[in-house]
Design a protein around this motif. Sequence first.
Motif, mmCIF file in Angstrom:
data_model
loop_
_atom_site.group_PDB
_atom_site.id
_atom_site.type_symbol
_atom_site.label_atom_id
_atom_site.label_comp_id
_atom_site.label_asym_id
_atom_site.label_seq_id
_atom_site.Cartn_x
_atom_site.Cartn_y
_atom_site.Cartn_z
ATOM 1 N N VAL A 76 -14.083 64.184 13.249
ATOM 2 C CA VAL A 76 -15.099 63.187 13.602
ATOM 3 C C VAL A 76 -15.022 62.984 15.105
ATOM 4 O O VAL A 76 -13.936 62.777 15.663
ATOM 5 N N VAL A 77 -16.159 63.125 15.760
ATOM 6 C CA VAL A 77 -16.273 62.906 17.200
ATOM 7 C C VAL A 77 -16.817 61.492 17.389
ATOM 8 O O VAL A 77 -17.841 61.133 16.781
ATOM 9 N N SER A 78 -16.138 60.688 18.199
ATOM 10 C CA SER A 78 -16.494 59.261 18.261
ATOM 11 C C SER A 78 -16.324 58.709 19.666
ATOM 12 O O SER A 78 -15.573 59.257 20.484
ATOM 13 N N ALA A 79 -17.046 57.625 19.912
ATOM 14 C CA ALA A 79 -17.006 56.976 21.227
ATOM 15 C C ALA A 79 -17.420 55.524 21.061
ATOM 16 O O ALA A 79 -17.896 55.122 19.986
ATOM 17 N N PHE A 80 -17.216 54.751 22.111
ATOM 18 C CA PHE A 80 -17.749 53.393 22.156
ATOM 19 C C PHE A 80 -19.042 53.402 22.956
ATOM 20 O O PHE A 80 -19.048 53.792 24.121
ATOM 21 N N ASP A 81 -20.114 52.958 22.339
ATOM 22 C CA ASP A 81 -21.372 52.768 23.070
ATOM 23 C C ASP A 81 -21.493 51.271 23.299
ATOM 24 O O ASP A 81 -21.822 50.526 22.384
ATOM 25 N N GLY A 82 -21.212 50.809 24.526
ATOM 26 C CA GLY A 82 -21.024 49.385 24.720
ATOM 27 C C GLY A 82 -19.759 49.032 23.959
ATOM 28 O O GLY A 82 -18.745 49.694 24.079
ATOM 29 N N GLY A 83 -19.815 48.023 23.111
ATOM 30 C CA GLY A 83 -18.638 47.713 22.299
ATOM 31 C C GLY A 83 -18.689 48.359 20.934
ATOM 32 O O GLY A 83 -17.774 48.209 20.131
ATOM 33 N N GLU A 84 -19.767 49.064 20.659
ATOM 34 C CA GLU A 84 -19.997 49.543 19.285
ATOM 35 C C GLU A 84 -19.442 50.949 19.070
ATOM 36 O O GLU A 84 -19.761 51.879 19.828
ATOM 37 N N PRO A 85 -18.579 51.131 18.038
ATOM 38 C CA PRO A 85 -18.108 52.484 17.767
ATOM 39 C C PRO A 85 -19.214 53.341 17.157
ATOM 40 O O PRO A 85 -19.957 52.868 16.286
ATOM 41 N N VAL A 86 -19.335 54.570 17.637
ATOM 42 C CA VAL A 86 -20.313 55.525 17.090
ATOM 43 C C VAL A 86 -19.579 56.841 16.830
ATOM 44 O O VAL A 86 -18.551 57.113 17.458
ATOM 45 N N ALA B 292 -13.497 60.676 21.500
ATOM 46 C CA ALA B 292 -12.291 61.065 20.767
ATOM 47 C C ALA B 292 -12.669 62.102 19.717
ATOM 48 O O ALA B 292 -13.810 62.150 19.247
ATOM 49 N N VAL B 293 -11.704 62.934 19.368
ATOM 50 C CA VAL B 293 -11.838 63.857 18.241
ATOM 51 C C VAL B 293 -10.720 63.525 17.255
ATOM 52 O O VAL B 293 -9.547 63.570 17.624
#
Length: 151
Positions: free
Chosen positions: A10-20, A58-59
């Motif tokens: 799963v590839v993930s990041a914070f967009d603002g405070g929101e995890p995506v 992140a991965v």
Amino acid sequence: MGHYAAGITVVSAFDGGEPVGFTCQSFSSVSMEPQLVSLCVMKTSTTYPRVRQVGRFAVSMLSYDQRWVSDQFAKSGAGKWAGVAWSTSPGRNPWIDGALAWLDCELWAEYDAGDHAIAVGAITALTRNDAAQGDPLLYFQGAYRALRGEV
Ligand SMILES: Cc1cc2nc3c(=O)[nH]c(=O)nc-3n(C[C@H](O)[C@H](O)[C@H](O)COP(=O)(O)O)c2cc1C
């Protein structure tokens, strides 16, 4: 291409405070010096443009027990994080608890590739989950697979 087995991330990041985040099979090791990885992202992805804008991600390398996590992150829209435990990584990304290992990456380059984009990430942190005993989650011929043991 279904005859080529690969692990699931799963590839993930914070967009603002929101995890995506989104499920990604096309993750690959690219370079040792500098340490680079790549992923191929469908241009229809609604999440990747948000990751690109942040410029880091992140991965999480999923374990076999996390098939449901893979399914959840493969659907567009809300609800991806429902019931998913996550933590903030050293590189300030959300990573999935219980994964076998995690990377933090800075987006290093992006290349156009047909209906996909090839995103190259420079690794800023590598963390192994010593508590995780499980097998990796594999994908082969359109189905999740487990390792069949050592040969
Ligand atoms: C097993 C599996 C592997 C996947 N691998 C990729 C991939 O490598 N690249 C990609 O762009 N999408 C991949 N997907 C599809 C994305 O996860 C899905 O299109 C995305 O989560 C859609 O949500 P979004 O609109 O929030 O981006 C995969 C889906 C599954 C079930």
